[in-house]
Motif scaffolding. Sequence first.
Motif, mmCIF file in Angstrom:
data_model
loop_
_atom_site.group_PDB
_atom_site.id
_atom_site.type_symbol
_atom_site.label_atom_id
_atom_site.label_comp_id
_atom_site.label_asym_id
_atom_site.label_seq_id
_atom_site.Cartn_x
_atom_site.Cartn_y
_atom_site.Cartn_z
ATOM 1 N N ASP A 1 0.844 -1.174 0.000
ATOM 2 C CA ASP A 1 0.000 0.000 0.000
ATOM 3 C C ASP A 1 0.893 1.242 0.000
ATOM 4 O O ASP A 1 1.670 1.450 0.935
ATOM 5 N N ASP B 1 -0.459 5.152 5.761
ATOM 6 C CA ASP B 1 -0.788 4.181 6.810
ATOM 7 C C ASP B 1 -0.350 2.775 6.452
ATOM 8 O O ASP B 1 -0.338 1.896 7.318
ATOM 9 N N SER C 1 -1.585 0.003 4.602
ATOM 10 C CA SER C 1 -2.566 -1.032 4.939
ATOM 11 C C SER C 1 -2.093 -2.391 4.452
ATOM 12 O O SER C 1 -1.457 -2.506 3.396
ATOM 13 N N GLU D 1 -6.547 -4.015 -0.607
ATOM 14 C CA GLU D 1 -6.319 -3.478 0.726
ATOM 15 C C GLU D 1 -7.321 -4.098 1.694
ATOM 16 O O GLU D 1 -8.513 -4.190 1.403
ATOM 17 N N ARG E 1 -8.169 -2.809 4.598
ATOM 18 C CA ARG E 1 -8.987 -1.770 5.223
ATOM 19 C C ARG E 1 -9.969 -1.133 4.243
ATOM 20 O O ARG E 1 -10.977 -0.566 4.664
#
Length: 805
Positions: free
Chosen positions: A423, A427, A429, A476, A478
């Motif tokens: 990713d 963050d 992911s 991903e 999330r």
Amino acid sequence: MNFSAFLRLMVILVQLWPCSLSLRNSSAQNTVQSFTAVRRVKRGWLWEPLFVTEEQNSLDPLYIGQLKSDLDKQDGNLKYILIGEGAGNIFYINEYNGKIYVTQKLDREKKPFYTLRAQAINRSTQLPVEPESEFIIKVRDVNDNAPQFLNGPYVASVPEMSPEGLLINFFIFFQVWCLLCFSPNSYLTEGTSVTQVTATDADDPSYGNSARLLYSLVQGQPYFSVEPKTGVIRMASQMDRETKDQYLVIIQAKDMVGQPGAFSATATVTINLSDINDNPPKFQQRLYYMSVSEEAPVGTTIGKVFAEDSDIGDNAAMDYFIEGDNSDVFDIITNNETQEGIILLKKRVDYESKRRYSIQAKAVNRYIDEQFLKEGPFEDTTIVKINVEDADEPPVFTSENYVMETAEGAMSGSLVGVVTARDPDYDDSPVRYSIVHSTHLKRLFSINEHNGTIITTEPLDREIASWHNITVTATETRNPEKISEANVYVQVLDVNDNAPEFPKNYETFVCENAVSGQLIQSISAVDRDDSAEGHHFYFSMAQEATNSSHFTVRDNQDNTAGIFTGKSGFRRKEQFFFYLPILIQDNGTPPLTSTNTLTVTVCDCDTEVNTFYCRYEAFMYSLGLSTEALVAVLACILIFLVFFLAIVTIRQQKKKKPPFSEKMEEFRENIVSYDDEGGGEEDTEAFDISALRTRTVMRTHKPRKKVASEIQSLYRQSLQVGPDSAIFRQFISEKLEEANTDPRVPPYDSLQTYAFEGTGSLAGSLSSLGSNTSDMDQSYDYLADWGPHFKQLAGMYTSHRSVAD
């Protein structure tokens, strides 16, 4: 009076001073020339040049001059006569003294002179004392016509910032005065010529100042000036089009060189200033702020910048450029219609790598006038700040395409390769992997959803498919909507797992009279495996056949081999077929060997080997049939085919359309359907054919056409087909007689069919309705018992009659 007006007056006086001198000199010269031209040295007539001034109003005749002969003794004996243009009505002469008078007002512009003839005669003798003489009366001009501008309105154009003429000031006044004395026609340094106006005056330009014009500027100071004599308008100062692009100049033309009492006229000149590239571009802002998302594709428009140019047209055209290190990330193009600079994304940006860019945009005029380059460069620059906006991006594979290898035949679960995606967001992911399986393809691979490891699910065969293309997705965890794909190409590496074999089934024949060492067959081999060094095959006879001396194998060392006879003479009666086991070995690692059987057929050959006949014998031998038996089988098959074709032909004839199918729609309305079955098979009077007849039309009886011969022919045919029965012949005769004697004519183009079933069947009724009344088993095998009789009894007679209306 201000100082500028005083200077202007001095300039006019300086202009008029040389002009007045020249006019005075020219007038005197003209007068002398005119007197000299009309004066005679020797003549009998005595007179001065005659002139009359135009536009003279008087109630009494005006005296012009006198004609006099030198023979006139003033005793009244001579008579003067005037002949010619205007004589008697415009001009009048006193016949006693020769004085001439004008009686009307004249206009020089209409007629500048008159030609007349004078004659002097003796009153007593009526004879001329002087020869007839011609003279001219000129009309003298007066200033009675005003100047006129005939070519107006005037429109002119001049480039802005054009050079102007020299302005006179107090300090150089004396220098200009001296200059005028020597060269009065060049009193000013000439400015840029704009245009020229011209006025005309109908007065006489050769006499006086009535037609001498002087041009002056009424409106247009201090930007323009006009030459008094020529009317040429020139630039008096440099003007900027961007300040004002149009001027209205009023020019006045006066005759009599501007003296009191002169006539005047004015003309308006519209002067447009054309543009030149004298203004550089200039950005409206010194700092621009823009933003772009990291998801934006290449070519996305980020924003626009604009440099304003006061010029117009091509002089305002400009090109934009990006300077600095960021020219590989951003690009700028010019909108030629709006002259805006459009900033485009040239390369994808990454929020995690760089969040802010600063670029320098430059605008440069496309067409530059070199005379203004000394004032500075015709370009401008501005700063553009571009912020990169964060976006939730899908996972990114380390490569868009992966190429992997695996050996064929590898057991299930063997490692093929690993794909990696991450990713790119801040963050980071976690990512899950999967394979896009097609519904119609077998699932040969699987992937670990956590680490991207690809393994086989079953052994692969390179000979079935040497390449496999699969699609791997990364999602991903999330945000499952963020998905990316990568292509994985798996190559199946070859292993030597296929033995060589014959490329086809060989048909090999040997003649009974073959000699030893004769070549009867050339063979080759194929291998489904892929050899990097190229295939090489080795041919030999199998161990169990090496002891046989009938045939031998000779390897040609070029992937082919020859089969040769090992003895002379073969006998079909002893052995019809020979089966040769041929060993073929490849050059793989490890090498593989296969045994291929070659069938050799012994043939009875003459001088020329008949291969077809030999094949036919081989086929018969394989079936175990003799030639006589095969001929019998073929004859049976032929008979069966003939019988089958006959049945098909009969069925097709029965399925043919009735002969009146084309007319069926025409006489369908004449068909009446009855639902009455009648009294039985013997009741032929169950219907009245007269019901088919139209009641409103009564047809007259007409004699029938003679069809006896046709009916007799059909009757004979029916006798040939039908049984030799008296009842059947009697039925046919009755129907023929009834048809011939019936006065009633059937409907147009109708068809009558008469069928006869006989007096009854010995088998009784074929219906199953009566089967319940009997306790005994009923036999329905009527076709077997009565079939031949039915064929003899079946008959039908059809007559087709047309109504002759």
